[in-house]
Each structure stands twice: as C-alpha cells, then as structure tokens.
Write an enzyme that holds these catalytic residues in place. Structure first.
Site, PDB file in Angstrom:
ATOM      1  N   LYS A   1       8.910  -9.828  -1.372  1.00 55.82           N
ATOM      2  CA  LYS A   1       9.542  -9.156  -0.607  1.00 55.82           C
ATOM      3  C   LYS A   1      11.559  -9.861  -0.744  1.00 55.82           C
ATOM      4  O   LYS A   1      12.160  -8.905  -0.925  1.00 55.82           O
ATOM      5  CB  LYS A   1       9.157  -8.776   0.733  1.00 55.82           C
ATOM      6  CG  LYS A   1       8.166  -7.801   0.737  1.00 55.82           C
ATOM      7  CD  LYS A   1       6.843  -7.515   2.186  1.00 55.82           C
ATOM      8  CE  LYS A   1       6.084  -6.888   1.739  1.00 55.82           C
ATOM      9  NZ  LYS A   1       5.662  -6.172   3.254  1.00 55.82           N
TER      10      LYS A   1
ATOM     11  N   GLU B   1      11.823   1.434  -3.294  1.00 56.73           N
ATOM     12  CA  GLU B   1      12.075   1.716  -2.158  1.00 56.73           C
ATOM     13  C   GLU B   1      10.829   0.907  -0.910  1.00 56.73           C
ATOM     14  O   GLU B   1      11.618   0.121  -0.178  1.00 56.73           O
ATOM     15  CB  GLU B   1      12.776   2.817  -1.438  1.00 56.73           C
ATOM     16  CG  GLU B   1      13.366   3.430   0.055  1.00 56.73           C
ATOM     17  CD  GLU B   1      14.497   2.424   0.034  1.00 56.73           C
ATOM     18  OE1 GLU B   1      14.638   1.190   0.439  1.00 56.73           O
ATOM     19  OE2 GLU B   1      15.348   2.557  -0.558  1.00 56.73           O
TER      20      GLU B   1
ATOM     21  N   GLY C   1      -4.648  -0.876   8.301  1.00 53.61           N
ATOM     22  CA  GLY C   1      -3.795  -0.957   6.907  1.00 53.61           C
ATOM     23  C   GLY C   1      -2.654  -1.924   6.894  1.00 53.61           C
ATOM     24  O   GLY C   1      -2.102  -0.883   5.550  1.00 53.61           O
TER      25      GLY C   1
ATOM     26  N   ALA D   1       8.155  -0.355   4.220  1.00 52.95           N
ATOM     27  CA  ALA D   1       7.644   0.582   4.313  1.00 52.95           C
ATOM     28  C   ALA D   1       8.628   1.781   3.807  1.00 52.95           C
ATOM     29  O   ALA D   1       9.538   2.546   3.391  1.00 52.95           O
ATOM     30  CB  ALA D   1       7.057   0.790   5.500  1.00 52.95           C
TER      31      ALA D   1
ATOM     32  N   ASP E   1       3.400 -13.042   0.147  1.00 62.20           N
ATOM     33  CA  ASP E   1       3.287 -11.031   0.034  1.00 62.20           C
ATOM     34  C   ASP E   1       5.107 -11.083   0.125  1.00 62.20           C
ATOM     35  O   ASP E   1       6.020 -10.566  -0.419  1.00 62.20           O
ATOM     36  CB  ASP E   1       2.688 -10.573   1.060  1.00 62.20           C
ATOM     37  CG  ASP E   1       3.515  -9.250   1.164  1.00 62.20           C
ATOM     38  OD1 ASP E   1       3.257  -8.171   0.437  1.00 62.20           O
ATOM     39  OD2 ASP E   1       3.800  -8.688   2.361  1.00 62.20           O
TER      40      ASP E   1
ATOM     41  N   THR F   1      -0.994   1.124  -6.789  1.00 68.13           N
ATOM     42  CA  THR F   1      -1.794  -0.220  -7.357  1.00 68.13           C
ATOM     43  C   THR F   1      -1.801  -1.123  -6.197  1.00 68.13           C
ATOM     44  O   THR F   1      -2.753  -2.552  -6.282  1.00 68.13           O
ATOM     45  CB  THR F   1      -2.358  -0.663  -8.793  1.00 68.13           C
ATOM     46  OG1 THR F   1      -1.534  -0.850  -9.191  1.00 68.13           O
ATOM     47  CG2 THR F   1      -2.863   1.460  -8.993  1.00 68.13           C
TER      48      THR F   1
ATOM     49  N   ALA G   1      -6.314   7.724 -10.786  1.00 66.53           N
ATOM     50  CA  ALA G   1      -6.651   6.958 -10.922  1.00 66.53           C
ATOM     51  C   ALA G   1      -7.064   6.602 -10.124  1.00 66.53           C
ATOM     52  O   ALA G   1      -6.686   5.897  -9.371  1.00 66.53           O
ATOM     53  CB  ALA G   1      -6.814   6.568 -12.548  1.00 66.53           C
TER      54      ALA G   1
END
Length: 646
Positions: free
Chosen positions: A624, A548, A606, A553, A620, A497, A443
């Site tokens: 985290k 995770e 990115g 990352a 952000d 998403t 999707a």
C-alpha cells in the site's frame, strides 16, 4: 447448355434468371385476387419500365450505392399511359367509380428492360425503386413499403441490439442511409418521390399496427444552413439528438496513391479519378491530403485489385521513375457513417463521433464529411465494425451505455459483495445513469461462467451456476479471448483476486482497449517496469485502470493524492495506518482482549488478507505504501520499503 459450355454465368444472364421470381409471384397474387372477384390485372414491368444503366450484376445486399440505373421517364410514361388506355380500358378500369372501388394492379418489382429491349434489373432491393417509380407514373398519394422490420432503424439491430425504429426521415437522410448500406432502403428509391412530394412509409408486414417510419420533405440546402445564424454545440439543445441513424458498408477496400505532390496535385487527382472511371470502379469516398502527397479512395472490396491495376497502368511512367512512392490496396475494411440533418451548424458532432471510436479502441483509417453536413463517414477495420456501430450509437445517447463486465474472484469476499450490489442496483443504474451493467463473465480460482452471446449472466443464481455443468475450467487466456472478441465498446474486467497471475495480464487487456478495476494491490504495487508500462498503455488506448480501493477501501485517498499533485501541491510526507486489519487489531488489543482474539475477530469481519502472514509481516502495508508513493511521483518497488517487525 450454353452456360455449361462457357463455364460461367454472365451478369446479364443472372439478371434475367433472377427476375423470374418476381414475375411468378405477381402472377400468383393476380390469380388469387381474380378468385375473390376483385377488379385487377398484372403488369410485367419489363414491358413498361425502360431504364438506362449497366449490366454489372445484381449488387450485394447491404453494399454501398447500387444506383446507376435511371428510368427513361418519357418512354416509360408513354408505355404506362398506353397500357392504361388499352389493357386497363378493356378491364373496365376507366369506368369504375373510384369513390367506392379501386382496381388492384399487381406489378413486378425489381425487373425492367433496357432501351435495346434487353431484360435487366434495378439491382439488389430494387423492388423499392420499382414501387416509387410506378407511384410517380400513376400520381400516387403515398407509397408503403412492407418489410420484416418496424421501419427504418437507428442502426442494424443485428449488430446494435439497442437500435430502435426512426419515426420520420427526410428524403435526403433516407438516401444517405441507403447509400451507406442501410438494407431496408434502395439508394435510388426516394428520387421519384421527391418532385411530387410523395410520402414513403416503411412498415412491418408482421406488425401492421405499428406506424413505422415516414419519409417525406427535403433537408435544408447548404446555402439555407449557412443563413441559420450562429453555430451551437449540439449538447446545448436540451438533449436533441443531431443524428437520425448510424449505418455501415462492409467489404470495402482502400486504394491509395502516395507521393502525388511531385507530379502536381491537380493533375494527379484528375488522372487518378480518370483511371477509376475508365476501369468502371465504383468510388464511394475520396480523400486527398492537404499537401497533395496522397490520394485515397474507398471502393468495393471486389473491385480493389482492378482499381490497383488501373492506377499502376495510369502512373506506369512515374512508378518506373520512382517519382511517386507507391500505389496500394488495403482490403477487409468497412465504412461506418452517421447521418442526420441535425448535424448542420452544430459543433461537437464529429468530436463525439471520433471520441466514441477512440474509447472503443477502434482505429480510424479514413475520415470524410460531406459539405452538406448531413453525414460523417469513417473507414475502420472490418473486425471492428460492430464495436464502432455500438460505440457511436451509445455516444449520441441513442441507447443506454452497455458495459460488458468480467468479474474475477466473483465468489470471494469482495467479489460476492460486488455481485450482490450489481444485482440489486441494476435497474437503478439503467434508469438514473443510463448504464446497463452486463456481467458476461464470472470466475473463481477454478471455474468460470461465460454468458451465451454476451447477453449477461443471471447474478442472483451465480453462486450455484458457477458450480454447475455450464461452468468451464478457469482459463485466463479464454477470458482474454472472449473480452477481446466482445463487440461492446465499453469492456471492463474487475479483478477481485489479488493474484499475481491475473495482474500479469493487465498489459494485454489495456492494449486491447479493456478497462480494468482492481481493488487488489498486486498490479498497482507490482514490478515498477510493469506498472509504468500499464500506465502508458492506459494513456495510449484511452482506457481506465482504476485501483482506488486498493488503499483505504472506500476512502478516496488515491484520488485526493492525485488531485493534490495535479494542482501543484508539493507533498512532503504521508502518515497513517493503511492496514485495516492491523488498525482493527490494535484498537481492540488490550489487557482484557488478547492479541489472538483480536486477530480472530478481524478475520471474521473480513479485514485481513487470505494469507494472514501478509498482514502480520507488514507485506500488505508495504504494498500500500508503494501504491501511494507512486501516486506522488516516486519510482519505488516493494523491496525499497523498510518494514520493522512487530
């Protein structure tokens, strides 16, 4: 005319009518063989095979044991010998040189007659039984049953596509499989072959070159099994699989008597089973609580209400005095059973079976194991039958594990990279890990693709297909319904998403036994009450919620934190830069490179969020920090994090 007058069809009439197909087929084949000059004749089994049994109807295909029909061997053998010495002699069968020529006798299967001369049948799939009965009567060296499948399968291939033919079975294993609904075999078909050790071959009429399944030999008795020596875990046998097959019986009802201890357990059990016998109820499984407080039996669903009425009648006095709690019937159930001689004296078989049910989010209503250790059966909700069969099939490595995957955000930066990786490593995952990663839903924020019959989407053309006519409008409710209805026991939604709307569905997915992988942070750093409910649901339903990569990352930061906390370490402080975007910007920012250019490069690579303001405002990073703080036991929300402006 008489049937029209009574407005019903009695069971004995149905059996008479249904037998004509066999009679006409036998006559047709006999007539064809006569045109070829083959020495042959045909026998109407109703003139030879005399049986003792009821006339309760044909039985349902795939139902539990349709036994209860027993040949009267002395009378049947006498009639068979008389036919051979009269009709057979007239046809010259006794004068043939059997080293070069053999006569062909076409016998009607399925039909028989009672001692009173009433036509009857051997019940559903009874032609198998006819074959083995006449094999015993004629001293045959083997029986071959020609089917439309390549033998007896490890499971019903319509429900478990990964099922495969079994090379060999013992008589006892075949009878257990047939009793519990294996449609290829008749439950009683093995019995005539056992005494004379006649091997039974099950082969495919459409694939005669395939060897199929051979059924011969007996399993060890319980006494013999107990003398084998010490018990070993089945996984220690070098990969030897302890079971031969997995089967199911549909349309089952559970009938329960609660509160039996107050009237004496032994007396209650005797009266319970007596009531079932008096009402001619076919009891498939019986279990009794150790406290004698309840007795439950599994019966065919169409007999559930009759069984309930029989119990109410038998315990009428106790019910009126409330000395027993209740009697009840629970319809729409199914039996799922694992069968195999290899289970005897092997530990861990039942644990593997039950664990597979738990991982597939299948609720077990009843458990039963035979003392011979050749089968373990559970009763589950009918809607969960296919998922239970697949889960058990995978658990015993009878097939590779199929993971039914939905990828949300499949064309974004993260999602498209994941799709490429899955597409390139699909064969490697299957060969090395035994995992079939089947992406059934993909999707974007506007469109979605759903694989037909959940057989997987072509990942190599996904980016084009999701823009084509086959794509539907994005609908989270529709995705949820598809995943909940999926019968694969291992279901995974990968959320690429970072959407709050998607994160709002996590609770529903975890409750349905669906695993979640979410590299985004909207779920793990979302409202504390939602996060806590999700973690509880994860434990309750034995599913995974993995996030995770939401921090660090590819670095295993969250796993390391959990391991430290689980092993008793007291974590005093965490320091570091958890924003990949800002870390890159500050490492590049200098007198030679302005801030705007460094930020532009981070966007090109990115590293940033879709909304740059989340990186630059510190939102952000705050999310985290919340994710990490919750791993070490702090109950915090994003609003509790102090963020200083750049």
């Amino acid at each position: 005319q008489s049937l029209r007058m009574i407005n019903t069809v009695p069971a004995v009439t149905m059996e008479v009518v249904s037998g004509y197909g066999e009679i006409w087929s036998a006559q047709t084949l006999y007539a064809y063989l006569k045109t070829k000059g083959v020495p042959c004749d045909w026998i109407d089994a109703r003139e030879i095979l005399v049986v003792k049994g009821d006339s309760s109807g044909l039985g349902e295909k795939g139902a539990a044991s349709t036994g209860g029909v027993v040949p009267l061997w002395a009378e049947t053998a006498s009639r068979m010998a008389n036919w051979w010495n009269t009709v057979g002699k007239e046809n010259g069968f006794l004068d043939l040189d059997y080293t070069t020529t053999s006569p062909i006798v076409v016998i009607t299967g399925f039909v028989a007659t009672t001692a009173n001369g009433v036509p009857t049948t051997l019940k559903r799939s009874g032609s198998d039984y006819s074959a083995t009965v006449f094999a015993k009567l004629t001293g045959s060296g083997r029986v071959t049953m020609w089917k439309n499948t390549d033998g007896v399968y490890t499971a019903d291939p319509r429900r478990v596509p990964e099922a495969f033919p079994i090379a060999s079975l013992k008589y006892d294993e075949a009878m257990e499989l047939a009793y519990f609904g294996a449609q290829v075999l008749h439950p009683s078909a093995m019995i005539p072959c056992i005494d004379d050790s006649i091997p039974v071959y099950v082969r495919n009429i459409f694939n005669p070159a395939f060897e199929g399944t051979v059924i011969q030999g007996r399993c060890q008795s319980l006494k013999e099994s107990n003398t084998l020596g010490r018990i070993r875990n089945w996984r220690s046998k070098g990969g030897e699989i302890p079971i031969k097959g997995i089967t199911s019986v549909d349309k089952i009802a559970l009938v329960t008597l609660e509160g039996a201890s107050v009237i004496g357990g032994a007396s209650a059990a005797e009266r319970f089973m007596g009531a079932m016998a008096d009402a001619a109820i076919n009891v498939l499984i019986i279990t009794q609580a150790s406290s004698e407080s309840s007795i439950t039996v599994a019966v065919p669903e169409n007999e559930g209400e009759a069984a309930l009425a029989a119990l109410k009648n038998a315990f009428e006095l106790e019910l009126s005095r409330s000395t027993i709690n209740s009697v009840s019937v629970l319809p729409e159930m199914s039996i799922v059973a694992i069968v195999g001689e290899g289970m005897a004296m092997k530990s861990g078989v039942s644990a593997t079976f039950m664990s597979s049910m738990s991982r597939a989010n299948v609720n077990i209503r009843l458990i039963a194991q035979g003392s011979s250790e050749r089968q373990v059966a559970v009763v589950v909700d009918a809607k969960d039958t296919s998922r239970a069969l697949r889960a058990a099939h995978m658990a015993f490595t009878l097939s590779e594990t199929t993971a039914s995957v939905a990828i949300l955000g499949s064309t974004g930066y993260l999602g498209s990279a994941l799709v490429r990786q899955l597409d390139s490593q699909k064969e490697r995952l299957a060969e090395n890990l035994g995992v079939d990663m089947r992406v059934n839903i993909a999707a974007t924020s506007k469109k979605m693709l759903v694989a037909e019959n959940m057989n997987g989407i072509n990942l190599s053309s996904l980016s084009d297909d999701i823009r084509g006519d086959a794509a539907k409008d994005f609908d989270l409710d529709a995705i949820t319904n598809e995943m909940e209805a999926d019968v694969n026991p291992l279901r995974v939604i990968i959320d690429c998403t970072n959407s709050e709307d998607v994160a709002g569905y996590y609770e529903q997915w975890l409750s349905a036994g669906i695993n979640i992988i979410s590299p985004g942070r909207k779920g793990a750093s979302g409202p504390l009450d939602m996060y806590q409910r999700c973690t509880e649901l994860q434990k309750e339903n034995s599913v995974y919620w993995q996030y995770e990569s939401s921090v660090g990352a590819a670095l295993p930061i969250i796993t390391t934190l959990k391991d430290l906390a689980d092993t008793g370490d007291n974590i005093l402080a965490l320091r570091g830069s958890v924003s990949g975007a800002l870390a890159y910007v500050f490492s590049e920012f200098s007198e030679e490179m302005p801030f705007s250019e460094a930020l532009g490069r981070a966007v090109e690579k990115g590293y940033t969020e879709n909304d740059l303001r989340e990186d630059l405002s510190g939102l952000d990073t705050a999310r985290k920090v919340v994710v990490l703080a919750r791993q070490i036991g702090l109950d915090v929300d994003v609003k509790d994090v102090e963020v200083e402006s750049l």
